[in-house]
Design a protein around this motif. Sequence first.
Motif, PDB file in Angstrom:
ATOM      1  N   GLU A   1      -9.519   3.161 -18.720  1.00 39.61           N
ATOM      2  CA  GLU A   1     -10.958   3.309 -18.932  1.00 39.61           C
ATOM      3  C   GLU A   1     -11.218   3.415 -20.418  1.00 39.61           C
TER       4      GLU A   1
ATOM      5  N   ALA B   1       0.850  -1.200   0.000  1.00 42.18           N
ATOM      6  CA  ALA B   1       0.000   0.000   0.000  1.00 42.18           C
ATOM      7  C   ALA B   1       0.882   1.245   0.000  1.00 42.18           C
ATOM      8  N   ARG B   2       0.537   2.216  -0.794  1.00 41.88           N
ATOM      9  CA  ARG B   2       1.323   3.446  -0.857  1.00 41.88           C
ATOM     10  C   ARG B   2       1.055   4.307   0.376  1.00 41.88           C
TER      11      ARG B   2
ATOM     12  N   LYS C   1      -5.792   9.755  -6.476  1.00 42.56           N
ATOM     13  CA  LYS C   1      -5.001   9.652  -7.715  1.00 42.56           C
ATOM     14  C   LYS C   1      -3.748   8.814  -7.488  1.00 42.56           C
ATOM     15  N   LYS C   2      -3.205   8.880  -6.293  1.00 38.18           N
ATOM     16  CA  LYS C   2      -2.013   8.094  -5.974  1.00 38.18           C
ATOM     17  C   LYS C   2      -2.303   6.593  -6.097  1.00 38.18           C
ATOM     18  N   TYR C   3      -3.527   6.205  -5.766  1.00 43.80           N
ATOM     19  CA  TYR C   3      -3.935   4.806  -5.885  1.00 43.80           C
ATOM     20  C   TYR C   3      -4.572   4.527  -7.266  1.00 43.80           C
ATOM     21  N   GLN C   4      -4.552   5.549  -8.131  1.00 41.36           N
ATOM     22  CA  GLN C   4      -5.070   5.408  -9.508  1.00 41.36           C
ATOM     23  C   GLN C   4      -6.499   4.862  -9.527  1.00 41.36           C
ATOM     24  N   LEU C   5      -7.371   5.462  -8.736  1.00 41.32           N
ATOM     25  CA  LEU C   5      -8.750   4.990  -8.687  1.00 41.32           C
ATOM     26  C   LEU C   5      -9.589   5.669  -9.766  1.00 41.32           C
ATOM     27  N   SER C   6     -10.689   5.016 -10.111  1.00 40.52           N
ATOM     28  CA  SER C   6     -11.533   5.589 -11.163  1.00 40.52           C
ATOM     29  C   SER C   6     -12.992   5.637 -10.738  1.00 40.52           C
TER      30      SER C   6
ATOM     31  N   HIS D   1     -14.491   2.468  -3.392  1.00 34.51           N
ATOM     32  CA  HIS D   1     -13.381   1.556  -3.679  1.00 34.51           C
ATOM     33  C   HIS D   1     -12.789   1.153  -2.332  1.00 34.51           C
TER      34      HIS D   1
ATOM     35  N   LEU E   1       6.267   4.251  -8.645  1.00 33.92           N
ATOM     36  CA  LEU E   1       6.864   4.799  -7.426  1.00 33.92           C
ATOM     37  C   LEU E   1       8.110   4.006  -7.090  1.00 33.92           C
TER      38      LEU E   1
ATOM     39  N   SER F   1       1.144   4.934 -12.742  1.00 31.66           N
ATOM     40  CA  SER F   1       1.888   5.656 -11.718  1.00 31.66           C
ATOM     41  C   SER F   1       2.991   4.741 -11.189  1.00 31.66           C
TER      42      SER F   1
ATOM     43  N   ASN G   1      -4.630   2.427 -14.169  1.00 33.08           N
ATOM     44  CA  ASN G   1      -5.963   2.004 -14.586  1.00 33.08           C
ATOM     45  C   ASN G   1      -6.205   2.388 -16.030  1.00 33.08           C
TER      46      ASN G   1
ATOM     47  N   SER H   1      -8.669  -5.725  -3.135  1.00 31.01           N
ATOM     48  CA  SER H   1      -9.039  -4.408  -3.648  1.00 31.01           C
ATOM     49  C   SER H   1     -10.293  -4.571  -4.493  1.00 31.01           C
ATOM     50  N   HIS H   2     -11.255  -3.697  -4.303  1.00 30.37           N
ATOM     51  CA  HIS H   2     -12.505  -3.854  -5.062  1.00 30.37           C
ATOM     52  C   HIS H   2     -13.165  -2.498  -5.310  1.00 30.37           C
ATOM     53  N   LYS H   3     -13.584  -2.300  -6.549  1.00 28.44           N
ATOM     54  CA  LYS H   3     -14.285  -1.052  -6.915  1.00 28.44           C
ATOM     55  C   LYS H   3     -15.784  -1.307  -6.963  1.00 28.44           C
TER      56      LYS H   3
ATOM     57  N   VAL I   1       1.028   1.211 -10.082  1.00 25.24           N
ATOM     58  CA  VAL I   1      -0.428   1.095 -10.131  1.00 25.24           C
ATOM     59  C   VAL I   1      -0.922   1.855 -11.358  1.00 25.24           C
TER      60      VAL I   1
ATOM     61  N   ASN J   1       6.886   0.239  -7.370  1.00 26.16           N
ATOM     62  CA  ASN J   1       5.492   0.025  -7.041  1.00 26.16           C
ATOM     63  C   ASN J   1       4.705   0.650  -8.184  1.00 26.16           C
TER      64      ASN J   1
ATOM     65  N   GLU K   1     -11.244  -9.580 -10.068  1.00 28.53           N
ATOM     66  CA  GLU K   1     -11.255  -8.588  -8.978  1.00 28.53           C
ATOM     67  C   GLU K   1     -11.232  -7.139  -9.434  1.00 28.53           C
TER      68      GLU K   1
ATOM     69  N   ARG L   1      -8.079  15.078  -3.833  1.00 31.09           N
ATOM     70  CA  ARG L   1      -7.982  13.755  -4.460  1.00 31.09           C
ATOM     71  C   ARG L   1      -6.543  13.330  -4.731  1.00 31.09           C
TER      72      ARG L   1
END
Lengths: 158, 479
Positions: B31, A19-20, A113-118, A122, B56, B54, B29, A135-137, B27, B25, B440, A109
């Motif tokens: 779309e 985890a970051r 953004k660091k976790y690259q979520l969309s 989440h 790191l 990203s 996505n 991990s689940h969205k 990560v 590290n 997942e 955010r």
Amino acid sequence: MLIIIAIKVTAETEEKKKARDFTLRGLNGKNYILSENIGKGPIIINFWATWCLPCYSEMKELKRIYGTYSNINLQILSISIDDVKTLSKVKMTVRSKKYPFTVLLDSNRGVYKKYQLSGVPHIFLIDKNGIIIYSHKGYKKGDEKILEENLQAIIKNE
Amino acid sequence: MPVFYEASFIAVLIITSVYSIEDFNVVGNNEFHYTVSQKDDSLNRFFEEWASVSLLYKKIGIDLRYEAHLPPSPGDFNLETRHGISLRTVSFQSRHILVKAGHFYTTLGRGLTLRTFEKRELGWDTRIDGLFFKFQNDKVDLKLLGGIPYAANGSKYDPLEAGEISFIPHDIVQLGATMVITDRPAPNSYWESLYFSLNLPFGSIYAEYASQTFNEFLDADTAKALYAASTLFIKDLSLLAEFKYYMDYNLNEGMVYNNPPSVIREHFYTLQNRHQYISNPDNELGFLVEATYPVIQDNLLTVSYGYSTNKNNTIKYHDLYTQVEFQFPQTVHWILSSGFQKENFNRHITMVLNPEWNINDNYSLKVEFQHQHTAVNDFENYEKIPKFYTQYYSGTLGIYSNISVSLFAETTTDNYIQGDFKIGQNRIWLGGELSLTFLESHNLTFFAGTRRGGKNCTTGICKNEPALKGVELKITSSF
């Protein structure tokens, strides 16, 4: 092509990610640093927003899970991504829904953004070594069962 | 060919990072949206792609985003694909310091002087290309930045320099100041604000006052902005009040630089969202009050009223909303709501019924019924148009946690809609959607049918979505 690569990479990379680290100010005004809390027990991080209806369904389940597993030092970090437009509603929502977890504010955010979520909700489940186990969205009924199965697996391994 | 090169660049980056350099590290996505829609006798294709990665390595980070859009923006008749690397940032982060070079987003205070952000669902992206420095500890937050802001349409604007400092003498108190120096609207314009927040167990207060100085071209007496928010908790009763006063405080037409709170309730439901008030920091005055109370145990009642106007009172927007949430029986969660929205002479009354039944651990059924009654005035002829109604239905069956099947329908008796179809045609939109989550972190959504076009609003910003008569595929992947 990018989609195929993304799916292939995920499918073939069995090694779980770390985890970051992040620092966020909490609803109580105090800074929370993730790395300083890793090692104390499992951590659930859920990203949510006040305008997100499925988030409420998920957080209702998290509230139940928090009560069930409070004896094993489970931490739930509820990270609100409400921006300045809805930020003032966060405290009211947390209070009226009686969420017992640590609520952090990510209104720029930066961590999102660091976790690259969309999208939200989440959820991440992190073990005491800081490794993301799950991990689940999004949230659909039944997701909480999978989260609990993973949480129980962490407890068993510890 | 350039698309191929750029996509390959990102692909190579992902693969090399994941497979060959263990300490990285990574990560990211992806779309992907693809739509084929029939309009008159032709087929229109819409395509959008965002790929973000990203990397790191210890304290050094690299962020990249590739985008492709066809047409370049919604409703554009240009058939050339707009594509390219839209975000590239190198960063260094330690426990207290963050430094970024390249593209970044930031907000100073509550956005009265500066707020740059991305809202992908609205096609909004006002990033800054420059340098960003942040220092944060328990007592002080400091931000310094400089760069060139981008408008939502991708064009560049005049450079800016900005900063924010806030002191937290105690967990419950924060005092801060922000400043932005730009050449908008005139050379060497200084925009600044002071804010204060108090965070107590039984409530909170936030207030920010902004003004502009040192600019001979603007009347410093009128360029002002004030935003205040307060919460108060009395036993189980929660109260919220927000106030806004924004006069001549839009730093640039189109809100490239600043974007203060809209003080308008964010609605959950489609029909109400279409009639949201569109923010205009140049000329706006209003307030919002909201109360929540658990009527019986956890059954929550929410009542909210918001009002916005401008300095000449030529715009008046009212938004009254009530919502009750309860469980009955134990497996069914209900949301019932009603709303009244008035935009000058247009009035909308909306009723929503939204139960969700958790049938068992593996199946759930969610139903949404929205009914909206509308009365509008024809401004050209100054005649009152007969009332009409719009109804929206949806039903979603969740199968285990990773599959859902939905049906959507909308119908209206509105005879005055322009654009998507002609008067006299059957005004019914009907569609079905399959959503599948696999491995997942991948989600595929396939929609087929018709969907009404129109305003899609979030936080005071609206986008006109084109109508759909065809199919739509969305794939989201995280890695």
